[in-house]
Design a protein around this motif. Sequence first.
Motif, short mmCIF file in Angstrom:
data_model
loop_
_atom_site.label_atom_id
_atom_site.label_comp_id
_atom_site.label_asym_id
_atom_site.label_seq_id
_atom_site.Cartn_x
_atom_site.Cartn_y
_atom_site.Cartn_z
N MET A 224 0.79 -0.99 -0.12
CA MET A 224 -0.14 0.09 0.21
C MET A 224 0.56 0.69 0.13
O MET A 224 2.12 1.46 0.42
N LYS A 225 0.54 2.15 -0.84
CA LYS A 225 0.98 3.16 -1.04
C LYS A 225 0.16 4.36 0.06
O LYS A 225 -1.16 4.47 -0.44
N VAL A 226 0.73 5.58 0.78
CA VAL A 226 -0.31 7.30 1.56
C VAL A 226 0.26 8.18 0.47
O VAL A 226 1.58 8.38 0.97
N ALA A 227 -0.24 8.66 -0.34
CA ALA A 227 0.77 10.11 -0.59
C ALA A 227 -0.45 10.78 -0.22
O ALA A 227 -2.00 10.89 -0.21
N THR A 228 0.14 12.38 0.28
CA THR A 228 -0.72 13.24 1.03
C THR A 228 -1.35 14.20 -0.14
O THR A 228 0.24 14.93 -1.33
N GLY A 229 -2.39 15.64 0.12
CA GLY A 229 -2.51 16.46 -0.53
C GLY A 229 -3.56 17.07 0.66
O GLY A 229 -3.17 17.61 1.49
N LYS A 230 -4.11 18.70 0.00
CA LYS A 230 -4.73 18.88 0.13
C LYS A 230 -6.55 18.90 -0.37
O LYS A 230 -6.98 18.27 -1.46
N SER A 231 -7.10 18.44 0.57
CA SER A 231 -8.59 18.13 0.43
C SER A 231 -9.45 19.42 0.23
O SER A 231 -9.22 20.09 0.62
N ILE A 232 -10.57 18.87 -0.85
CA ILE A 232 -11.44 20.14 -0.79
C ILE A 232 -12.42 19.94 -0.64
O ILE A 232 -13.83 20.61 -0.77
N LEU A 233 -13.23 18.58 -0.32
CA LEU A 233 -14.38 17.81 -0.09
C LEU A 233 -13.97 16.42 1.01
O LEU A 233 -13.43 16.03 1.10
N ASP A 234 -14.58 17.70 2.53
CA ASP A 234 -14.16 15.69 3.49
C ASP A 234 -15.38 14.74 2.41
O ASP A 234 -16.81 15.19 2.39
N GLY A 235 -14.47 13.78 2.56
CA GLY A 235 -15.28 12.47 1.92
C GLY A 235 -14.31 11.05 1.51
O GLY A 235 -12.98 11.84 1.54
N ILE A 236 -15.17 10.45 0.93
CA ILE A 236 -14.51 9.43 0.68
C ILE A 236 -15.58 8.96 -0.75
O ILE A 236 -16.06 8.44 -1.01
N ALA A 237 -13.81 8.58 -1.33
CA ALA A 237 -14.02 7.59 -2.38
C ALA A 237 -13.36 6.82 -3.15
O ALA A 237 -12.19 6.91 -1.98
N ILE A 238 -13.65 5.36 -3.50
CA ILE A 238 -13.38 4.34 -3.26
C ILE A 238 -13.66 3.64 -4.75
O ILE A 238 -15.27 3.68 -4.85
N GLY A 239 -12.29 3.74 -5.51
CA GLY A 239 -12.41 2.67 -6.39
C GLY A 239 -11.41 3.06 -7.33
O GLY A 239 -10.29 3.47 -7.20
N PRO A 240 -11.02 2.39 -8.40
CA PRO A 240 -9.94 2.39 -9.13
C PRO A 240 -9.35 3.71 -9.88
O PRO A 240 -10.47 4.42 -9.60
N LEU A 241 -8.04 3.46 -9.71
CA LEU A 241 -7.54 4.66 -9.94
C LEU A 241 -7.40 5.40 -11.87
O LEU A 241 -6.60 3.76 -12.25
N ARG A 242 -7.27 6.04 -12.25
CA ARG A 242 -7.24 6.33 -14.04
C ARG A 242 -6.17 7.68 -13.67
O ARG A 242 -6.68 8.88 -13.61
N PHE A 243 -5.23 6.95 -14.30
CA PHE A 243 -3.91 8.30 -15.06
C PHE A 243 -5.37 8.70 -16.00
O PHE A 243 -5.38 8.02 -17.62
#
Length: 549
Positions: free
Chosen positions: A1-20
């Motif tokens: 597992m990798k974790v990358a941080t940033g700035k959040s625009i909306l409190d909430g959770i999204a779960i699904g495949p990542l697509r570039f």
Amino acid sequence: MKVATGKSILDGIAIGPLRFYHKVDTEIVMASKLTPAEELSRFATAQGKAQEQLGTLYEKALEEVGEDNAAIFEIHQMMVEDDDYVEAIQSIIETQGATAEYAVFTTGDNFAATFAAMDDAYMKARAVDVKDISRRLVNILTGVVEGNLLGDQPVILVADDLTPSETVQMDKSKLLGFVTRKGSTNSHTAILARTMNIPALIGVEIDEAWDGKPGIIDGYNHCVYVEPTADLAGSMQKKHNEDLQQRALLQGLKGKENVTLDGRHVNLYANIGNVGDVGLVLQNDASGIGLFRSEFIYLNAQSYPTEDEQFAIYKQVAETMGGRKVIIRTLDIGADKQADYFQLEKEENPALGFRAIRICLTRKEIFKTQLRAILRASAYGKVSIMFPMIISVREVRDAKDILAECRKELASEGVAMGEVEIGIMIETPAAVAMADELAQEVEFFSLGTNDLTQYTLAIDRQNPRLDAFYDPHHPAVLRMIRHTIEAGHRHNCWVGICGELGADPKLTETFLRMGVDELSVSPSSILPLRKIVRSLDLTKEPTVVNPPV
Ligand code: PEP
Ligand code: MG
């Protein structure tokens, strides 16, 4: 597992495949190492491939959107073979020893500029098409594969950056969330994500290797997990379900009034970017639309939307809102909201540049087309008009004069129109300083705190490096808001807030104590705000430490 941080625009959770999402930013080399004959043959091969791609697109469009809409790809097929276009490309290859991609790119630019300068509306519209086919040919020649923004399955989109027009064109049912490397929390892309209620992270060190892997955006903790462990995925899913439950609980507030315990009413309206957002407005029980960012109609189009096209949209929104107020902000294009066909020149300081009402007052025909469409729609609901980026009384009077001219024209054509309330955005320090005079010109003010903060604090809202300095709770901003509300009320002009600050739950009480009449926020913020409003008693001591205003 990798974790990358940033700035959040909306409190909430999204779960699904990542697509570039690969944006094409190809470097085009001018001088060729090949002979002109070889470059000409590369170009001919690219033409053949472009024809194939366009043929496939035509078939797909024919099935999905019908013959009329698919026809554009046939036009593109003809343009790829157009004699003038092809000869110009061949001549650049032969006379300048240029690569085929350079010749195509240059010809595309030249032709687009020529078309755009023509009076004929049909030819003007071809400027975008010639750019489009040239981009397709350049991509083929340089081997770039431009991905579809979204595929068939819902995904978390990962991109270097997303423009507002890219965001607005996305199929919301396929977009679970997005993660970008660039972007700022106050940009229009961020605002769109909030309106769409989509968890999004910006400022993340993205990695192409994530493409296709499972991911989770945790908007609460400002991070994205790539290939999360089963444990983490389980706990995130649980949190996500709790969010959904919380939202369901808020649904219990539907139909209830926006009134404090001591009886103060406030209007809670919604901000929308296009007609598709009206469903969210109804779902969240907004009492009206306080900001319809009409420029997204323009950003979604390939050329100037006609009066009839705009009328159909405004009418649909007005009718669907069933007599509830719909405040349409006139075109606020420029700065980060760019549409190619406006052919706006590059500027040193676009936020301080040729934008919004400045374009409308200069290019009167564009303005009149929109105003006529809005006036026609006013016969079908409760429509108000709001002018953006105002700095002076003269601008308001000029805009009102043009509106009156449109009304007169329509009346003489026998077109039905309704009463239309007129307001302005207060989003420049100049407008705040002139609030007493401006209030005598209009029926309402709507504070655009996104720009007001930018201009008051001299902080570019697009620049992520300044996010730490962009403090919308700055006393200077809050004092301006208070001053505007007081000035408006002195002259019978109601005052709302439609910038992002209006949805800040930490300030709801402060705004109500200042006397604000309306808060216009993203649809998903309506019910949470209603909950706060209904819990307040303004006769009691403030429950929040009031910022030093
Ligand atoms: C604002 O500036 O606060 C506003 C509502 O307008 P926009 O964000 O579209 O510039
Ligand atoms: Mg603004």
